[in-house]
Design a protein around this motif. Structure first.
Motif, PDB file in Angstrom:
ATOM      1  N   ASN A  90       0.901  -1.203   0.073  1.00 54.19           N
ATOM      2  CA  ASN A  90      -0.121   0.119  -0.064  1.00 54.19           C
ATOM      3  C   ASN A  90       0.940   1.214  -0.094  1.00 54.19           C
ATOM      4  O   ASN A  90       1.824   1.494   0.862  1.00 54.19           O
ATOM      5  CB  ASN A  90      -1.050   0.137   1.243  1.00 54.19           C
ATOM      6  CG  ASN A  90      -1.995  -1.042   1.116  1.00 54.19           C
ATOM      7  OD1 ASN A  90      -2.664  -1.366  -0.105  1.00 54.19           O
ATOM      8  ND2 ASN A  90      -2.681  -1.454   2.136  1.00 54.19           N
ATOM      9  N   PRO A  91       0.519   2.150  -0.857  1.00 56.94           N
ATOM     10  CA  PRO A  91       1.373   3.471  -1.037  1.00 56.94           C
ATOM     11  C   PRO A  91       1.509   4.132   0.354  1.00 56.94           C
ATOM     12  O   PRO A  91       0.460   4.152   1.315  1.00 56.94           O
ATOM     13  CB  PRO A  91       0.574   4.210  -1.913  1.00 56.94           C
ATOM     14  CG  PRO A  91      -0.183   3.507  -2.939  1.00 56.94           C
ATOM     15  CD  PRO A  91      -0.751   2.120  -1.807  1.00 56.94           C
ATOM     16  N   SER A  92       2.859   4.810   0.825  1.00 53.79           N
ATOM     17  CA  SER A  92       2.802   5.233   1.893  1.00 53.79           C
ATOM     18  C   SER A  92       2.767   4.486   3.249  1.00 53.79           C
ATOM     19  O   SER A  92       2.990   4.926   4.303  1.00 53.79           O
ATOM     20  CB  SER A  92       1.969   6.463   2.429  1.00 53.79           C
ATOM     21  OG  SER A  92       2.022   7.470   1.113  1.00 53.79           O
ATOM     22  N   ILE A  93       2.446   3.026   3.164  1.00 48.29           N
ATOM     23  CA  ILE A  93       2.437   2.301   4.159  1.00 48.29           C
ATOM     24  C   ILE A  93       3.547   1.263   4.182  1.00 48.29           C
ATOM     25  O   ILE A  93       4.190   1.132   5.084  1.00 48.29           O
ATOM     26  CB  ILE A  93       0.957   1.403   4.150  1.00 48.29           C
ATOM     27  CG1 ILE A  93      -0.254   2.445   4.201  1.00 48.29           C
ATOM     28  CG2 ILE A  93       1.143   0.611   5.531  1.00 48.29           C
ATOM     29  CD1 ILE A  93      -0.332   3.252   5.277  1.00 48.29           C
ATOM     30  N   ASP A  94       3.860   0.695   2.838  1.00 49.53           N
ATOM     31  CA  ASP A  94       4.991  -0.287   2.687  1.00 49.53           C
ATOM     32  C   ASP A  94       5.971   0.437   1.900  1.00 49.53           C
ATOM     33  O   ASP A  94       5.677   1.141   1.019  1.00 49.53           O
ATOM     34  CB  ASP A  94       4.315  -1.293   2.136  1.00 49.53           C
ATOM     35  CG  ASP A  94       3.162  -2.143   3.108  1.00 49.53           C
ATOM     36  OD1 ASP A  94       3.515  -2.428   4.259  1.00 49.53           O
ATOM     37  OD2 ASP A  94       2.129  -2.286   2.598  1.00 49.53           O
ATOM     38  N   PHE A 137       8.213   1.212   4.526  1.00 44.55           N
ATOM     39  CA  PHE A 137       8.053   2.001   5.661  1.00 44.55           C
ATOM     40  C   PHE A 137       7.005   2.947   5.812  1.00 44.55           C
ATOM     41  O   PHE A 137       6.704   3.458   4.706  1.00 44.55           O
ATOM     42  CB  PHE A 137       9.510   2.732   6.058  1.00 44.55           C
ATOM     43  CG  PHE A 137      10.432   1.677   6.016  1.00 44.55           C
ATOM     44  CD1 PHE A 137      10.720   0.850   7.281  1.00 44.55           C
ATOM     45  CD2 PHE A 137      11.496   1.544   5.268  1.00 44.55           C
ATOM     46  CE1 PHE A 137      11.793  -0.191   7.544  1.00 44.55           C
ATOM     47  CE2 PHE A 137      12.544   0.597   5.251  1.00 44.55           C
ATOM     48  CZ  PHE A 137      12.675  -0.133   6.381  1.00 44.55           C
ATOM     49  N   LEU A 138       6.500   3.199   6.797  1.00 45.85           N
ATOM     50  CA  LEU A 138       5.403   3.949   7.054  1.00 45.85           C
ATOM     51  C   LEU A 138       5.802   5.309   6.465  1.00 45.85           C
ATOM     52  O   LEU A 138       6.914   5.804   7.185  1.00 45.85           O
ATOM     53  CB  LEU A 138       4.743   4.351   8.399  1.00 45.85           C
ATOM     54  CG  LEU A 138       3.367   4.687   8.644  1.00 45.85           C
ATOM     55  CD1 LEU A 138       2.326   3.818   8.089  1.00 45.85           C
ATOM     56  CD2 LEU A 138       3.374   5.007  10.146  1.00 45.85           C
ATOM     57  N   SER A 139       5.177   6.348   5.695  1.00 37.01           N
ATOM     58  CA  SER A 139       5.642   7.430   5.414  1.00 37.01           C
ATOM     59  C   SER A 139       4.582   8.516   5.155  1.00 37.01           C
ATOM     60  O   SER A 139       4.275   9.022   4.044  1.00 37.01           O
ATOM     61  CB  SER A 139       6.410   7.503   4.266  1.00 37.01           C
ATOM     62  OG  SER A 139       5.966   6.856   3.016  1.00 37.01           O
ATOM     63  N   ILE A 140       3.547   8.336   5.936  1.00 39.19           N
ATOM     64  CA  ILE A 140       2.256   9.211   5.820  1.00 39.19           C
ATOM     65  C   ILE A 140       2.496  10.598   6.099  1.00 39.19           C
ATOM     66  O   ILE A 140       1.554  11.479   5.809  1.00 39.19           O
ATOM     67  CB  ILE A 140       1.263   8.579   6.892  1.00 39.19           C
ATOM     68  CG1 ILE A 140       1.751   8.264   8.196  1.00 39.19           C
ATOM     69  CG2 ILE A 140       0.706   7.252   6.115  1.00 39.19           C
ATOM     70  CD1 ILE A 140       0.673   8.030   8.954  1.00 39.19           C
ATOM     71  N   GLY A 175      10.299   7.798  13.887  1.00 43.40           N
ATOM     72  CA  GLY A 175       9.027   7.301  14.594  1.00 43.40           C
ATOM     73  C   GLY A 175       8.309   6.461  13.608  1.00 43.40           C
ATOM     74  O   GLY A 175       7.876   5.430  13.880  1.00 43.40           O
ATOM     75  N   GLN A 176       8.244   6.983  12.339  1.00 43.26           N
ATOM     76  CA  GLN A 176       7.413   6.167  11.446  1.00 43.26           C
ATOM     77  C   GLN A 176       8.358   4.844  10.905  1.00 43.26           C
ATOM     78  O   GLN A 176       7.553   3.832  10.561  1.00 43.26           O
ATOM     79  CB  GLN A 176       6.935   7.082  10.135  1.00 43.26           C
ATOM     80  CG  GLN A 176       6.050   8.115  10.546  1.00 43.26           C
ATOM     81  CD  GLN A 176       5.717   9.397   9.578  1.00 43.26           C
ATOM     82  OE1 GLN A 176       4.785   8.887   8.505  1.00 43.26           O
ATOM     83  NE2 GLN A 176       6.551  10.065   9.042  1.00 43.26           N
TER      84      GLN A 176
END
Lengths: 316, 179
Positions: free
Chosen positions: A10-14, A16-19, A304-305
């Motif tokens: 999933n974009p911005s999730i995998d 690493f989280l980068s929301i 943290g993400q």
């Protein structure tokens, strides 16, 4: 050996989280510096020292208003469903720090306006003469000025604390899962605010006083930063891994060089020498503190993400 | 009151991804996104290797941090079966729920709101199984009510050794994997 493969991308999730990108660190930084400014200016108003520290009492509230608005714009830019932002103000969720923060931000504006009313900037009083009458009325009651100082300190402290609690309440990210994060952000807000006033104050007395205060804030910030890391390093393996991101991982260069070195220790040394009259005051130290405070928010939000509970699964 | 849960037999799951395709089709999940996914967890070294294949999704936790952190109440616990859902028209897209989820089960839908597995609540309300359960060719997935002592999910959980994902995160996940 443990190998985990996952079909999810999933974009911005995998992977690493980068929301949360630049908007959130900038918002947290601006929120923190405004909190620090409100506490400092509120303290001087409460103590009735308006003549000694004119910049803190009269200019800073207006600067705070601009910074807070800029921070809220950054926050708004981060929202993915912007048209529905008003929904935040249709409810209050007692368990949600973000809900608390939204309402605290609404509380900050009237307090800042009251603070500004104590001495109206000229361009405003020229356009709105009735504001001068309000200002005269407020100033004729020293108790009212003191109460505005108290309100400013309380709302500033709430704002500063909230910026840390917002992250630390998100228990899924081990790096943020620390009860010292709010103290760190509050002290960082105070140190950057003191550095900002030190930088722009015309009065040498005020500049010197704020540099002294900044030295105290920076020293405390360094202690809390150490406690924050000790807290993580003495916790579970995922928390140790999270601390290692800062200590010797991918965020270590930014953390050690810009946050600890150039953001706290070197400006602290420069300012200790300046307040002991060994060297003249220099704008370099407060600029370093302000930039260090901004980079602290970037490092904490980004690292943290990356920190994650699944590390524990890999280590089983 | 019902408490919906899912039990997945890892001895039967072959990772065919039919559940993923069924979910994407049933729920119009945008291309490039997934509400459910397959994890292959291999442990040990050849020849003593253990492979566990899991079909994963939102765990519809009993202690859901995503619901607690939501500032608008968009993330909520549905009256029916304690299913964790997102009300799209209340979601502002702040992404706090995504950051709070230890399973990374949520994502931002291209239309701006946060999206995730719903346990196909629209099907469950009609007495059907979630799409992923209904298409599984190995019948490894069982959906049911934990509050019903005679349900198939309870029978499986009482008769087989099982685990959930990241129980140490403290969210009380409601998807169980039979070992």
């Amino acid at each position: 050996m443990n190998e985990i493969t996952n079909t999810r991308m999933n974009p911005s999730i995998d992977q690493f989280l980068s929301i949360w990108n630049w908007e959130i660190p900038v918002y947290l930084f601006l929120g923190g510096i405004v909190a620090g400014m409100m506490i400092i200016s509120g303290y001087f108003l409460f103590k009735g020292r308006t003549k000694d520290v004119e910049c803190s009492c009269y200019k800073i509230p207006f600067v705070s208003l601009i910074f807070l608005t800029a921070g809220m714009i950054a926050l708004f830019l981060d929202l993915e469903h912007k048209a529905y932002v008003w929904r935040v103000y249709t409810t209050f969720k007692i368990k949600s720090p973000m809900s608390w923060g939204s309402w605290i931000l609404l509380l900050i504006y009237p307090v800042l306006f009251l603070n500004i009313l104590i001495r109206i900037p000229k361009f405003l009083s020229n356009k709105f003469p009735f504001l001068e009458d309000l200002s005269t009325k407020i100033n004729s009651h020293p108790v009212a000025v003191r109460n505005i100082g108290i309100a400013s300190m309380i709302s500033g402290a709430l704002l500063g604390i909230y910026t840390g609690v917002l992250l630390s309440s998100l228990g899924a990210r081990p790096l943020w899962n620390s009860s010292t994060l709010w103290i760190l952000f509050l002290l960082s807000g105070l140190s950057t605010a003191a550095a900002f006033i030190h930088l722009i104050a015309k009065s040498r007395y005020e500049s010197h006083l704020l540099a002294k205060a900044d030295n105290v804030f920076l020293s405390l910030e360094l202690i809390v930063l150490i406690l924050f890391l000790i807290g993580l390093l003495t916790s579970t393996q995922v928390h140790i891994d999270a601390a290692k991101l800062l200590l010797n991982g991918s965020y270590a260069p930014a953390f050690w060089v810009f946050v600890v070195g150039l953001g706290i220790i070197i400006p602290l040394i420069i300012q200790i020498m300046a307040v002991s009259n060994k060297i003249p005051h220099t704008p370099i130290a407060p600029i370093m503190v302000i930039v260090g405070g901004l980079i602290l928010r970037f490092v904490i939000v980004y690292a943290g993400q990356v920190s994650h509970w699944f590390n524990a699964q890999l280590l089983k | 009151m019902a408490r919906y849960a899912m039990v997945i037999d890892t001895k039967k799951c072959v990772g065919c991804m039919d559940c993923v395709v069924a979910c994407n089709t049933e729920n119009n999940v945008p291309e490039g996104f997934n509400r459910d996914w397959i994890v292959q967890d291999a442990r040990g070294s050849f020849p003593t290797v253990n492979l566990e294949i899991r079909s994963e999704r939102c765990n519809h936790c009993d202690n859901p941090p995503c619901v607690y952190c939501c500032p608008t109440g968009a993330s909520h616990i549905h009256n029916l079966g304690g299913v964790v859902l997102v009300e799209h028209k209340l979601c502002i897209g702040c992404k706090a729920c995504i950051a709070s989820c230890p399973y990374d089960a949520r994502f931002v839908h291209p239309e701006g709101y946060v999206d995730k597995c719903t346990f196909c609540i629209h099907r469950v309300e009609e007495g059907l199984d979630p799409a992923c359960v209904s298409v599984c060719p190995t019948y490894c997935m069982t959906f049911g009510d934990l509050d019903d002592v005679n349900s198939e999910v309870n029978r499986l959980l009482n008769s087989r050794k099982h685990h959930s994902v990241l129980p140490e995160a403290g969210t009380k996940p409601q998807i169980f994997y039979l070992e």
